[in-house]
Design a protein around this motif. Structure first.
Motif, PDB file in Angstrom:
ATOM      1  N   THR A   1       1.169  -1.439  -0.178  1.00 50.12           N
ATOM      2  CA  THR A   1       0.437   0.242  -0.266  1.00 50.12           C
ATOM      3  C   THR A   1       0.620   1.331  -0.415  1.00 50.12           C
ATOM      4  OG1 THR A   1      -2.170  -1.030   1.174  1.00 50.12           O
ATOM      5  CG2 THR A   1      -2.121   1.169   1.163  1.00 50.12           C
ATOM      6  N   ASN A   2       1.132   1.953  -1.135  1.00 53.63           N
ATOM      7  CA  ASN A   2       1.750   3.279  -0.969  1.00 53.63           C
ATOM      8  C   ASN A   2       3.116   2.915  -0.492  1.00 53.63           C
ATOM      9  OD1 ASN A   2      -0.410   3.955  -1.970  1.00 53.63           O
ATOM     10  ND2 ASN A   2      -1.486   4.955   0.489  1.00 53.63           N
ATOM     11  N   VAL A   3       4.094   2.219  -1.281  1.00 50.57           N
ATOM     12  CA  VAL A   3       5.203   2.093  -1.172  1.00 50.57           C
ATOM     13  C   VAL A   3       5.948   2.956  -2.034  1.00 50.57           C
ATOM     14  CG1 VAL A   3       4.991  -0.048  -0.040  1.00 50.57           C
ATOM     15  CG2 VAL A   3       5.748   0.062  -3.034  1.00 50.57           C
ATOM     16  N   ALA A   4       6.624   2.929  -1.561  1.00 54.10           N
ATOM     17  CA  ALA A   4       7.529   4.481  -2.554  1.00 54.10           C
ATOM     18  C   ALA A   4       8.863   3.720  -3.511  1.00 54.10           C
ATOM     19  CB  ALA A   4       8.830   4.930  -1.744  1.00 54.10           C
ATOM     20  N   THR A   5       8.354   3.793  -4.767  1.00 53.10           N
ATOM     21  CA  THR A   5       9.161   3.616  -5.824  1.00 53.10           C
ATOM     22  C   THR A   5       9.595   4.290  -6.685  1.00 53.10           C
ATOM     23  OG1 THR A   5       7.399   3.685  -7.464  1.00 53.10           O
ATOM     24  CG2 THR A   5       7.362   1.342  -6.311  1.00 53.10           C
ATOM     25  N   TYR A   6      10.678   4.355  -7.862  1.00 50.54           N
ATOM     26  CA  TYR A   6      10.701   5.629  -8.606  1.00 50.54           C
ATOM     27  C   TYR A   6       9.962   6.251  -9.446  1.00 50.54           C
ATOM     28  CZ  TYR A   6      15.995   3.550  -7.737  1.00 50.54           C
ATOM     29  OH  TYR A   6      17.294   2.705  -7.300  1.00 50.54           O
TER      30      TYR A   6
ATOM     31  N   VAL B   1      -5.081 -10.073  -9.468  1.00 47.86           N
ATOM     32  CA  VAL B   1      -4.072  -8.772  -9.535  1.00 47.86           C
ATOM     33  C   VAL B   1      -4.358  -8.090 -10.278  1.00 47.86           C
ATOM     34  CG1 VAL B   1      -1.576  -7.747 -10.663  1.00 47.86           C
ATOM     35  CG2 VAL B   1      -2.135 -10.451 -10.193  1.00 47.86           C
ATOM     36  N   GLU B   2      -4.623  -6.946  -8.863  1.00 47.47           N
ATOM     37  CA  GLU B   2      -4.601  -5.006  -9.153  1.00 47.47           C
ATOM     38  C   GLU B   2      -3.759  -4.599  -8.775  1.00 47.47           C
ATOM     39  OE1 GLU B   2      -8.142  -3.797  -6.503  1.00 47.47           O
ATOM     40  OE2 GLU B   2      -8.468  -6.092  -6.366  1.00 47.47           O
ATOM     41  N   VAL B   3      -3.158  -3.292  -9.630  1.00 44.49           N
ATOM     42  CA  VAL B   3      -1.792  -2.771  -9.503  1.00 44.49           C
ATOM     43  C   VAL B   3      -2.646  -1.172  -9.662  1.00 44.49           C
ATOM     44  CG1 VAL B   3      -0.751  -3.183 -11.674  1.00 44.49           C
ATOM     45  CG2 VAL B   3       0.520  -2.865 -10.117  1.00 44.49           C
ATOM     46  N   ALA B   4      -1.754  -0.072  -8.772  1.00 43.77           N
ATOM     47  CA  ALA B   4      -1.516   1.026  -9.076  1.00 43.77           C
ATOM     48  C   ALA B   4      -0.305   1.970  -9.023  1.00 43.77           C
ATOM     49  CB  ALA B   4      -3.165   1.574  -7.969  1.00 43.77           C
ATOM     50  N   CYS B   5      -0.513   2.540  -9.845  1.00 43.70           N
ATOM     51  CA  CYS B   5       1.261   3.567  -9.367  1.00 43.70           C
ATOM     52  C   CYS B   5       0.458   4.924  -9.908  1.00 43.70           C
ATOM     53  CB  CYS B   5       2.246   3.285 -10.366  1.00 43.70           C
ATOM     54  SG  CYS B   5       3.480   4.167  -9.847  1.00 43.70           S
ATOM     55  N   ARG B   6      -0.376   5.939  -9.852  1.00 50.96           N
ATOM     56  CA  ARG B   6      -1.109   6.562 -10.138  1.00 50.96           C
ATOM     57  C   ARG B   6      -0.525   7.913 -11.062  1.00 50.96           C
ATOM     58  NH1 ARG B   6      -4.981   3.832  -8.776  1.00 50.96           N
ATOM     59  NH2 ARG B   6      -6.715   3.008  -9.001  1.00 50.96           N
ATOM     60  N   SER B   7       0.960   8.443 -10.248  1.00 48.18           N
ATOM     61  CA  SER B   7       1.791   9.215 -10.635  1.00 48.18           C
ATOM     62  C   SER B   7       1.821  10.027 -11.968  1.00 48.18           C
ATOM     63  CB  SER B   7       2.633   9.159  -9.899  1.00 48.18           C
ATOM     64  OG  SER B   7       3.711   8.723 -11.125  1.00 48.18           O
ATOM     65  N   SER B   8       2.424  11.308 -12.487  1.00 48.60           N
ATOM     66  CA  SER B   8       2.679  11.252 -13.675  1.00 48.60           C
ATOM     67  C   SER B   8       3.940  11.188 -13.815  1.00 48.60           C
ATOM     68  CB  SER B   8       2.877  13.433 -12.983  1.00 48.60           C
ATOM     69  OG  SER B   8       4.155  13.832 -12.629  1.00 48.60           O
ATOM     70  N   HIS B   9       4.325  10.873 -13.241  1.00 45.74           N
ATOM     71  CA  HIS B   9       5.774  10.151 -14.125  1.00 45.74           C
ATOM     72  C   HIS B   9       6.112   8.105 -13.177  1.00 45.74           C
ATOM     73  CE1 HIS B   9       6.699  10.930  -9.430  1.00 45.74           C
ATOM     74  NE2 HIS B   9       7.712  10.126  -9.513  1.00 45.74           N
ATOM     75  N   ARG B  10       4.796   7.808 -13.610  1.00 46.13           N
ATOM     76  CA  ARG B  10       4.479   6.566 -13.101  1.00 46.13           C
ATOM     77  C   ARG B  10       4.786   5.949 -15.093  1.00 46.13           C
ATOM     78  NH1 ARG B  10      -0.357   8.293 -15.405  1.00 46.13           N
ATOM     79  NH2 ARG B  10      -1.420   7.754 -18.265  1.00 46.13           N
TER      80      ARG B  10
ATOM     81  N   GLU C   1       2.538  -3.487 -20.970  1.00 43.33           N
ATOM     82  CA  GLU C   1       2.581  -2.304 -21.478  1.00 43.33           C
ATOM     83  C   GLU C   1       2.689  -0.851 -22.093  1.00 43.33           C
ATOM     84  OE1 GLU C   1       5.830  -2.645 -23.363  1.00 43.33           O
ATOM     85  OE2 GLU C   1       6.185  -5.029 -23.735  1.00 43.33           O
ATOM     86  N   SER C   2       2.263   0.371 -22.072  1.00 44.87           N
ATOM     87  CA  SER C   2       2.023   1.084 -22.568  1.00 44.87           C
ATOM     88  C   SER C   2       0.677   1.574 -20.654  1.00 44.87           C
ATOM     89  CB  SER C   2       0.774   2.171 -23.134  1.00 44.87           C
ATOM     90  OG  SER C   2       1.518   1.885 -24.546  1.00 44.87           O
ATOM     91  N   PHE C   3       1.600   1.171 -19.812  1.00 44.00           N
ATOM     92  CA  PHE C   3       0.409   1.272 -18.524  1.00 44.00           C
ATOM     93  C   PHE C   3      -0.410   2.578 -18.096  1.00 44.00           C
ATOM     94  CE2 PHE C   3       0.270   1.841 -13.976  1.00 44.00           C
ATOM     95  CZ  PHE C   3       0.378   0.639 -13.304  1.00 44.00           C
ATOM     96  N   SER C   4      -1.220   2.255 -17.988  1.00 44.06           N
ATOM     97  CA  SER C   4      -2.282   3.723 -18.038  1.00 44.06           C
ATOM     98  C   SER C   4      -2.931   5.001 -16.228  1.00 44.06           C
ATOM     99  CB  SER C   4      -3.283   3.431 -18.496  1.00 44.06           C
ATOM    100  OG  SER C   4      -4.002   2.137 -17.101  1.00 44.06           O
ATOM    101  N   GLY C   5      -1.614   3.857 -15.602  1.00 47.11           N
ATOM    102  CA  GLY C   5      -2.182   4.201 -13.370  1.00 47.11           C
ATOM    103  C   GLY C   5      -2.594   2.574 -13.028  1.00 47.11           C
TER     104      GLY C   5
END
Length: 215
Positions: free
Chosen positions: A135-140, A160-169, A203-207
């Motif tokens: 949950t909300n772990v820090a990545t690059y 599987v559910e994955v979310a990384c919604r930052s502007s530099h995902r 590919e082309s991960f949307s967030g």
């Protein structure tokens, strides 16, 4: 010194690619001469061969080092780490820090614009009814949340559910989903499956993305 701060660091520091022949030669020589049960003879958390195994896709070798080193140095009373096997230098934040980094890399690591998830988790972590959740772990690439749920008994699937919604995902996300018995899925939705690495590639991960593996 050849083991703890030796040439294997060239692979860890990305001077040598983990897959090139020189890297394999260095790793094999180190493991043959300078480890026992794939843990370095002394101050084992100085040695960077476990993460090299992981980057090469050698999960069993990584886990052998991970668990043997942790079991040898973690104090059963204080839950802190010793520096040496023989009980010298207690409460070592250096060893604790590297244990946490090995755990972090087991769960997620980055390479260029790709975020690789669960590259080193044991198969047993996905036995029926078990769940891996971050949950909300820090990545690059910003905060990451991941949930992997095993529903193998009766439903024959892993969700599987994955979310990384930052502007530099990340541009690409790969998720290793190891079946506890080593089986390959009959159908995968939400990504492209690679049976050689047991990874689902997005590919082309949307967030955010949902994935279902059916067995």
């Amino acid at each position: 010194r050849d083991s703890l701060l030796g040439p294997v660091y060239l692979i860890f520091q990305e001077v040598l690619d983990p897959s090139e022949p020189a890297a394999g030669f260095l790793l094999n020589a180190h493991n043959d001469l300078m480890t026992h049960r794939n843990a370095a003879f002394s101050q084992p958390y100085y040695s960077r061969h476990p993460i090299v195994h992981l980057r090469r896709g050698e999960v069993k070798a990584f886990l052998k080092s991970y668990y043997n080193t942790m079991a040898a140095l973690a104090d059963r009373e204080t839950y802190t780490f010793w520096e040496h096997y023989f009980g010298a230098s207690p409460h070592k934040t250096h060893e604790e820090g590297w244990f946490l980094m090995d755990t972090r890399w087991m769960l997620w690591q980055e390479k260029e614009r790709t975020l690789d998830l669960l590259p080193g988790v044991p198969r047993a972590w996905l036995e029926d009814g078990k769940r891996i959740e971050l949950t909300n772990v820090a990545t690059y690439f910003g905060p990451l949340s991941l949930r992997v749920t095993s529903r193998l008994e009766g439903q024959n699937r892993i969700d599987v559910e994955v979310a990384c919604r930052s502007s530099h995902r990340p541009q690409t996300v790969t998720i290793r989903v190891p079946h506890p018995l080593g089986l390959k899925p009959a159908r995968v939705t939400g990504g492209t499956y690679d049976s050689a690495t047991e990874r689902v590639r997005i590919e082309s991960f949307s967030g955010s993305q949902r994935i279902e593996l059916s067995y």
